[in-house]
Motif scaffolding. Structure first.
Motif, PDB file in Angstrom:
ATOM      1  N   UNK A   1      14.192   7.054 -30.911  1.00 14.34           N
ATOM      2  CA  UNK A   1      13.986   7.443 -29.509  1.00 14.34           C
ATOM      3  C   UNK A   1      13.335   6.332 -28.694  1.00 14.34           C
ATOM      4  N   UNK A   2      12.588   5.442 -29.360  1.00 17.51           N
ATOM      5  CA  UNK A   2      11.921   4.358 -28.622  1.00 17.51           C
ATOM      6  C   UNK A   2      12.919   3.440 -27.919  1.00 17.51           C
ATOM      7  N   UNK A   3      14.127   3.286 -28.487  1.00 21.54           N
ATOM      8  CA  UNK A   3      15.138   2.443 -27.844  1.00 21.54           C
ATOM      9  C   UNK A   3      15.614   3.085 -26.547  1.00 21.54           C
ATOM     10  N   UNK A   4      15.856   4.390 -26.574  1.00 21.25           N
ATOM     11  CA  UNK A   4      16.246   5.082 -25.352  1.00 21.25           C
ATOM     12  C   UNK A   4      15.154   5.060 -24.300  1.00 21.25           C
ATOM     13  N   UNK A   5      13.904   5.204 -24.727  1.00 22.28           N
ATOM     14  CA  UNK A   5      12.787   5.144 -23.789  1.00 22.28           C
ATOM     15  C   UNK A   5      12.695   3.761 -23.147  1.00 22.28           C
ATOM     16  N   UNK A   6      12.925   2.712 -23.947  1.00 22.06           N
ATOM     17  CA  UNK A   6      12.884   1.348 -23.412  1.00 22.06           C
ATOM     18  C   UNK A   6      14.015   1.128 -22.415  1.00 22.06           C
ATOM     19  N   UNK A   7      15.177   1.719 -22.665  1.00 17.85           N
ATOM     20  CA  UNK A   7      16.289   1.617 -21.727  1.00 17.85           C
ATOM     21  C   UNK A   7      15.950   2.295 -20.399  1.00 17.85           C
ATOM     22  N   UNK A   8      15.288   3.435 -20.458  1.00 20.83           N
ATOM     23  CA  UNK A   8      14.894   4.125 -19.220  1.00 20.83           C
ATOM     24  C   UNK A   8      13.846   3.316 -18.453  1.00 20.83           C
ATOM     25  N   UNK A   9      12.950   2.643 -19.185  1.00 16.96           N
ATOM     26  CA  UNK A   9      11.969   1.773 -18.526  1.00 16.96           C
ATOM     27  C   UNK A   9      12.664   0.615 -17.831  1.00 16.96           C
ATOM     28  N   UNK A  10      13.690   0.048 -18.474  1.00 12.60           N
ATOM     29  CA  UNK A  10      14.462  -1.026 -17.844  1.00 12.60           C
ATOM     30  C   UNK A  10      15.135  -0.519 -16.575  1.00 12.60           C
ATOM     31  N   UNK A  11      15.684   0.681 -16.630  1.00 15.16           N
ATOM     32  CA  UNK A  11      16.342   1.243 -15.448  1.00 15.16           C
ATOM     33  C   UNK A  11      15.351   1.396 -14.292  1.00 15.16           C
ATOM     34  N   UNK A  12      14.136   1.839 -14.584  1.00 20.88           N
ATOM     35  CA  UNK A  12      13.128   1.977 -13.520  1.00 20.88           C
ATOM     36  C   UNK A  12      12.742   0.609 -12.962  1.00 20.88           C
ATOM     37  N   UNK A  13      12.605  -0.391 -13.850  1.00 21.84           N
ATOM     38  CA  UNK A  13      12.229  -1.732 -13.388  1.00 21.84           C
ATOM     39  C   UNK A  13      13.307  -2.342 -12.506  1.00 21.84           C
ATOM     40  N   UNK A  14      14.564  -1.972 -12.747  1.00 24.54           N
ATOM     41  CA  UNK A  14      15.686  -2.549 -12.000  1.00 24.54           C
ATOM     42  C   UNK A  14      16.045  -1.757 -10.744  1.00 24.54           C
ATOM     43  N   UNK A  15      15.371  -0.642 -10.512  1.00 28.46           N
ATOM     44  CA  UNK A  15      15.711   0.213  -9.379  1.00 28.46           C
ATOM     45  C   UNK A  15      15.383  -0.485  -8.060  1.00 28.46           C
ATOM     46  N   UNK A  16      16.159  -0.158  -7.037  1.00 31.74           N
ATOM     47  CA  UNK A  16      15.896  -0.713  -5.713  1.00 31.74           C
ATOM     48  C   UNK A  16      16.725  -1.945  -5.441  1.00 31.74           C
TER      49      UNK A  16
END
Length: 233
Positions: A115-130
Motif C-alpha cells: 500500500x505504501x507504493x499507492x500512497x506515494x503515488x497519491x502524494x506525487x499527484x498532490x505535489x503535481x496538482x495545479x
C-alpha cells in the motif's frame, strides 16, 4: 532576502544558519531558479541572505555532499549538472537496484506492491496538482515514490545503496523538467505501478530507460519546456 523565518521548522525547533541556507539553496536549485552549471557567487549569496562567508561555505559543502553543487578548486562553486555519461551510468545503477528491489517486493507481497507504493503515488499527484507546481516538491515526491518501491523489498543493503543516489536523482528530475508536465508525470507513474503488478519488473526497466534516453538523445537536455507542456494537451 535574509533567511529570517526560514530557520523555523515543524515542532518549533530552529534550523542553524547553515542548514537554513542549504535548504533555501536546495529549493532554488530543484525549482530551477538556479540552473545546472550556473555559478554560485559568494559575495552575491552572502549579501542576499545576510550571512557570513564561512556559513555560506559550510552550506555549499553540505550541498556538494548531496551531489547538488560542485566545488571547483580556485574557481568557487557551481550548480551540478549531469552530462550524458552521468545519466547513462545513473540509469545502469538505478536499474540494477530498482529492478531487483521490485522483484523482491513482488515475491514478498504475493505478486502485489504494498500500500505504501499507492500512497506515494497519491502524494506525487498532490505535489503535481495545479498549473505551476513547485518542482522541488515534485522532485521530493518522485524520489519518495521510487524509494517506496525499493523499501518494499525489505533489503537494508539495497536501500542503503539506493539512498546514496538521492542527490543525483534530484538533479536528474530537474533536468527532465522540460520533458514533463506535472500531469504527464502522474499519468506515467500511475501506469507504471499498474504495469509492474501485471507484468513484473520489466516495465520498470523500460520506464527508467526511456527517461534516461530523453536526456542522452542529441539536444535532449536543451529541449524547451513549452514544447513539452504543449504536447501534453
Amino acid at each position: 532576502m535574509t533567511l529570517g523565518g526560514a530557520r523555523a521548522t515543524a515542532g518549533g525547533r530552529g534550523l542553524s544558519t547553515v542548514d537554513a541556507l542549504a535548504a533555501a539553496l536546495r529549493r532554488e536549485i530543484l525549482d530551477g531558479a538556479r540552473p545546472g552549471g550556473s555559478r554560485l557567487r559568494e559575495r552575491e549569496l552572502c549579501e542576499a541572505h545576510g550571512i557570513a562567508r564561512h556559513s555560506l561555505r559550510a552550506a555549499l559543502r553540505a550541498l556538494a555532499v548531496e551531489g547538488l553543487v560542485r566545488l571547483e578548486p580556485h574557481r568557487g562553486a557551481r550548480v551540478a549538472r549531469l552530462g550524458p555519461g552521468d545519466v547513462r551510468s545513473l540509469y545502469e545503477l538505478r536499474a540494477a537496484l530498482e529492478l531487483e528491489a521490485v522483484n523482491l517486493a513482488l515475491e514478498r507481497h504475493g505478486g502485489r506492491l504494498p500500500a505504501t507504493a499507492g500512497a506515494a503515488q497519491r502524494t506525487l499527484a498532490r505535489a503535481c496538482a495545479g498549473p505551476a507546481p513547485a518542482w522541488s516538491a515534485v522532485t521530493d515526491a518522485h524520489l519518495a515514490l521510487h524509494g517506496s518501491l525499493v523499501a518494499a523489498a525489505a533489503s537494508p543493503r539495497i536501500a542503503d545503496a539506493y539512498a546514496t543516489l538521492a542527490g543525483e536523482l534530484r538533479l536528474f528530475l530537474v533536468q527532465l523538467r522540460p520533458h514533463y508536465s506535472g500531469a504527464s508525470l502522474v499519468r506515467e507513474h500511475a501506469a507504471l505501478l499498474a504495469a509492474i503488478e501485471r507484468d513484473g519488473p520489466a516495465p520498470l526497466r523500460e520506464h527508467l530507460r526511456r527517461s534516461a534516453a530523453r536526456l542522452t538523445a542529441p539536444g535532449g537536455q536543451d529541449r524547451d519546456e513549452r514544447t513539452s507542456r504543449a504536447g501534453d494537451g
